[in-house]
Scaffold this motif. Structure first.
Motif, short mmCIF file in Angstrom:
data_model
loop_
_atom_site.label_atom_id
_atom_site.label_comp_id
_atom_site.label_asym_id
_atom_site.label_seq_id
_atom_site.Cartn_x
_atom_site.Cartn_y
_atom_site.Cartn_z
N LYS A 119 34.20 44.20 37.86
CA LYS A 119 34.92 44.51 39.11
C LYS A 119 33.93 43.72 39.98
CE LYS A 119 33.04 47.45 42.78
NZ LYS A 119 31.83 47.42 43.63
N ASN A 120 32.68 43.35 39.79
CA ASN A 120 31.93 42.44 40.61
C ASN A 120 32.61 40.99 40.41
OD1 ASN A 120 30.10 44.29 41.17
ND2 ASN A 120 28.60 43.58 39.75
N ASN A 121 33.13 40.72 39.59
CA ASN A 121 33.91 39.30 39.61
C ASN A 121 34.89 39.20 40.18
OD1 ASN A 121 31.73 38.33 37.62
ND2 ASN A 121 33.09 38.63 35.79
N PHE A 122 35.82 40.39 40.20
CA PHE A 122 37.13 40.41 40.99
C PHE A 122 36.82 40.48 42.30
CE2 PHE A 122 40.89 42.85 42.48
CZ PHE A 122 41.52 41.75 42.32
N GLU A 123 35.84 41.24 42.81
CA GLU A 123 35.57 41.61 44.11
C GLU A 123 35.11 40.24 44.86
OE1 GLU A 123 33.62 45.51 46.28
OE2 GLU A 123 32.31 44.42 44.88
N THR A 124 34.50 39.38 44.18
CA THR A 124 33.88 37.89 44.88
C THR A 124 34.91 37.03 44.68
OG1 THR A 124 32.63 37.76 42.84
CG2 THR A 124 31.67 38.80 44.57
N SER A 125 36.06 36.88 43.94
CA SER A 125 36.98 36.17 43.93
C SER A 125 38.07 35.95 44.76
CB SER A 125 37.77 36.13 42.29
OG SER A 125 38.59 37.37 42.35
N ASN A 126 38.86 35.13 44.64
CA ASN A 126 40.12 35.09 45.85
C ASN A 126 41.42 35.19 44.85
OD1 ASN A 126 38.59 34.33 48.02
ND2 ASN A 126 38.52 32.17 47.50
N THR A 127 41.23 35.74 43.75
CA THR A 127 42.49 35.92 42.86
C THR A 127 43.23 36.91 43.21
OG1 THR A 127 43.21 35.69 40.86
CG2 THR A 127 41.47 37.46 41.21
N ASP A 128 44.65 36.98 42.95
CA ASP A 128 45.46 38.07 43.63
C ASP A 128 45.43 39.08 42.53
OD1 ASP A 128 46.55 36.96 46.06
OD2 ASP A 128 47.42 35.52 44.81
N ALA A 129 45.23 39.00 41.29
CA ALA A 129 45.22 39.88 40.33
C ALA A 129 44.12 39.57 39.02
CB ALA A 129 46.50 40.36 39.81
N MET A 130 43.67 40.54 38.42
CA MET A 130 42.78 40.02 37.25
C MET A 130 43.23 41.15 36.07
SD MET A 130 38.87 39.50 36.69
CE MET A 130 38.08 41.20 36.51
N ILE A 131 43.46 40.63 34.84
CA ILE A 131 43.71 41.64 33.77
C ILE A 131 42.76 41.41 32.70
CG2 ILE A 131 46.26 41.72 34.39
CD1 ILE A 131 46.82 39.65 32.15
N LEU A 132 42.73 42.39 31.96
CA LEU A 132 41.54 42.50 30.81
C LEU A 132 42.60 42.39 29.49
CD1 LEU A 132 39.13 45.37 31.88
CD2 LEU A 132 39.05 42.80 32.26
N LEU A 133 42.06 41.56 28.71
CA LEU A 133 42.76 41.24 27.32
C LEU A 133 41.73 41.70 26.18
CD1 LEU A 133 44.50 37.87 28.15
CD2 LEU A 133 45.39 40.18 28.44
N CYS A 134 42.52 42.05 25.20
CA CYS A 134 41.72 42.37 23.75
C CYS A 134 42.61 42.13 22.53
CB CYS A 134 41.37 44.05 23.80
SG CYS A 134 40.36 44.55 22.74
N LYS A 135 41.99 41.45 21.60
CA LYS A 135 42.59 41.05 20.53
C LYS A 135 43.31 42.36 19.58
CE LYS A 135 41.33 36.46 19.43
NZ LYS A 135 40.74 35.47 18.37
N VAL A 136 44.53 42.57 19.14
CA VAL A 136 44.89 43.83 18.75
C VAL A 136 45.57 43.45 17.18
CG1 VAL A 136 45.07 45.27 20.72
CG2 VAL A 136 46.93 43.65 19.80
N ASP A 137 45.53 44.18 16.49
CA ASP A 137 46.29 44.11 15.10
C ASP A 137 47.61 44.19 15.05
OD1 ASP A 137 43.71 43.86 13.81
OD2 ASP A 137 43.47 45.97 13.51
N ASP A 138 48.31 44.82 16.02
CA ASP A 138 49.75 45.25 15.99
C ASP A 138 50.07 44.77 17.42
OD1 ASP A 138 52.48 45.64 15.68
OD2 ASP A 138 52.15 47.83 15.26
#
Length: 356
Positions: A119-138
Motif C-alpha cells: 500500500k505504501n509503495n503504491f500510494e507514493t508512486s505515479n503508476t496507474d495500477a499495481m498487481i501482486l504476483l505469486c508463483k503457482v503450481d497450476d
C-alpha cells in the motif's frame, strides 16, 4: 485510499458448505476468511471500506460486519445483482471511490504478509495500477502475467491460459486508480459472461498506462475448494506463536502453537497436538485426541473422538468413536456413532446430523 472487499459469488465448488451462507464467511482458524482481508486493510491504515455483496445471504454479511465499528473501520455495502465478474463489481464502486486511489481484495483470499508495504509503495508512486504476483503450481487455474525478462515489466496478462507461458498468478489483490473505470466501460463480457479483471488490466497496458507488479513474499492462498480451505487453515495455524501471528485473542490461552479459548474445558485424559485452536466455551473430553492442524469453533462438544487436519465450526457435537481427518464440519452439526471405531473424511453442511 479506500478499500473494496468482494463478497459475492455462489461458491459452487464448496457446496454443501455454501448452501446456507456466502463462502467468504466460512471460518479459517475460527475467523471468517473475509475478515483477514478487512484486518489487512485496517493494519495498512485503510479504514473506509466498501463490501460488494450479492444474492447469497447478504443479510448474514451485514449481520456479522455491521457498520464496521466493532472492527475499527467504516463499511459501505454495495449490491451486485449477479456475479458478472470482478471488473463489473469494481465498476459499481465508482461513486464510492470518487477520485481516490483504492485497493480491491477478493474476500476468499488470504495473504500472509499483509498490505502495509504494498500500500505504501503504491500510494507514493505515479503508476496507474499495481498487481501482486505469486508463483503457482497450476497456472491454468488463474490469471497469469508474463514478464519481459529484459525490461522486467509486464508483457501480457491472460485469464486461465490453456498453455501458460508463465507460472506467475495474478492474485486477488489489485491496487488501482479511478482511471480503471473508463477502461472497464470499454470491456465486453467474456465467454463465461463476465467482465474480466485480466482483460481490464491488459487494456490498461495496451493504452500505454503504467502498471507495475510486486511478487508476493511469504504465501498467498485462494480458498476456492474444500482442500484449499483446509490448507489455508493449516497455514494460518502455523503462524501461532510466530511474529505477526494471525490468531490473536487476548482472552485465550496461547502456549507454543496451541490456542484455547476462554471457558473451554479439556479433560485430563484428552490431548492436543498443535498447531491447533479451540474456541470459547467448548467441552473437550473424555478421551479426545486433537491435532495437528485442527480448528474447533465456539460452544462445541467433543467426546471419544480423534480429529486431525480438520475444521469443526461452532456449536457442533461429536460423540463418536471415530477418527476424522481432512474434514470440514459446518455449524450446528452432530455426529454420533456406535462403539466400533471407524475412519472418515467428511464434508458436512450446516446443521447436519450423521449417525455412523
Amino acid at each position: 485510499m479506500k478499500g473494496i472487499i468482494l463478497h459475492g459469488g455462489h461458491g459452487t465448488r464448496l457446496r454443501p458448505l455454501t448452501h446456507t451462507g456466502p463462502k467468504q464467511l466460512l471460518p479459517i482458524a475460527n475467523k471468517p476468511m473475509s475478515q483477514y482481508a478487512l484486518e489487512d486493510f485496517r493494519e495498512a491504515g485503510i479504514t473506509d471500506i466498501g463490501i460488494i455483496i450479492g444474492d447469497v445471504y447478504p443479510e448474514k454479511v451485514k449481520e456479522y460486519y455491521g457498520n464496521g465499528e466493532n472492527f475499527g473501520v467504516k463499511i459501505t455495502y454495495i449490491y451486485q445483482d449477479k456475479p458478472k465478474g470482478i471488473s463489473h463489481a469494481i465498476k459499481l464502486c465508482n461513486e464510492f471511490v470518487g477520485n481516490e486511489k483504492f485497493v480491491v481484495y477478493l474476500g476468499d483470499n488470504i495473504l500472509r504478509k499483509g498490505l502495509v508495504d504494498y500500500k505504501n509503495n503504491f500510494e507514493t508512486s505515479n503508476t496507474d495500477a499495481m498487481i501482486l504476483l505469486c508463483k503457482v503450481d497450476d497456472p491454468t487455474r488463474f490469471g497469469i502475467a508474463e514478464i519481459n525478462s529484459e525490461s522486467n515489466k509486464i508483457k501480457k496478462i491472460t485469464e486461465k491460459p490453456s498453455e501458460p507461458q508463465s507460472d506467475l498468478a495474478v492474485i486477488g489483490v489489485y491496487f488501482l486508480t479511478p482511471k480503471i473505470f473508463t477502461i472497464i466501460d470499454k470491456l465486453k463480457p467474456s465467454a463465461r459472461g463476465e467482465l474480466e479483471i485480466t482483460e481490464a488490466l491488459q487494456l490498461l497496458m495496451d493504452e500505454n498506462n503504467s502498471i507495475k507488479y510486486e511478487t508476493v513474499t511469504g504465501w498467498w492462498k485462494d480458498t476456492g475448494t474444500p482442500e484449499d480451505i483446509l490448507h489455508a487453515n493449516q497455514l494460518v495455524l502455523d503462524s501461532i506463536g510466530k511474529e505477526n501471528q494471525f490468531v490473536i485473542d487476548k482472552e485465550s490461552k496461547i502456549k507454543d502453537n496451541v490456542v484455547i479459548g476462554k471457558g473451554t474445558e479439556l479433560s485430563s485424559d484428552s490431548s492436543v497436538q498443535g498447531p491447533i485452536i479451540i474456541g470459547t466455551n467448548c467441552k473437550v473430553g473424555p478421551n479426545v485426541r486433537l491435532g495437528p492442524n485442527v480448528s474447533v469453533g465456539n460452544n462445541s462438544i467433543l467426546t471419544n473422538c480423534t480429529i486431525t487436519n480438520s475444521i469443526i465450526m461452532e456449536n457442533c457435537q461429536i460423540s463418536a468413536n471415530v477418527n476424522l481427518s481432512n474434514s470440514i464440519i459446518a455449524n450446528g452439526s452432530q455426529i454420533e456413532a456406535n462403539n466400533e471405531q471407524s475412519d472418515h473424511e467428511l464434508l458436512l453442511g450446516e446443521r447436519s446430523q450423521l449417525k455412523i
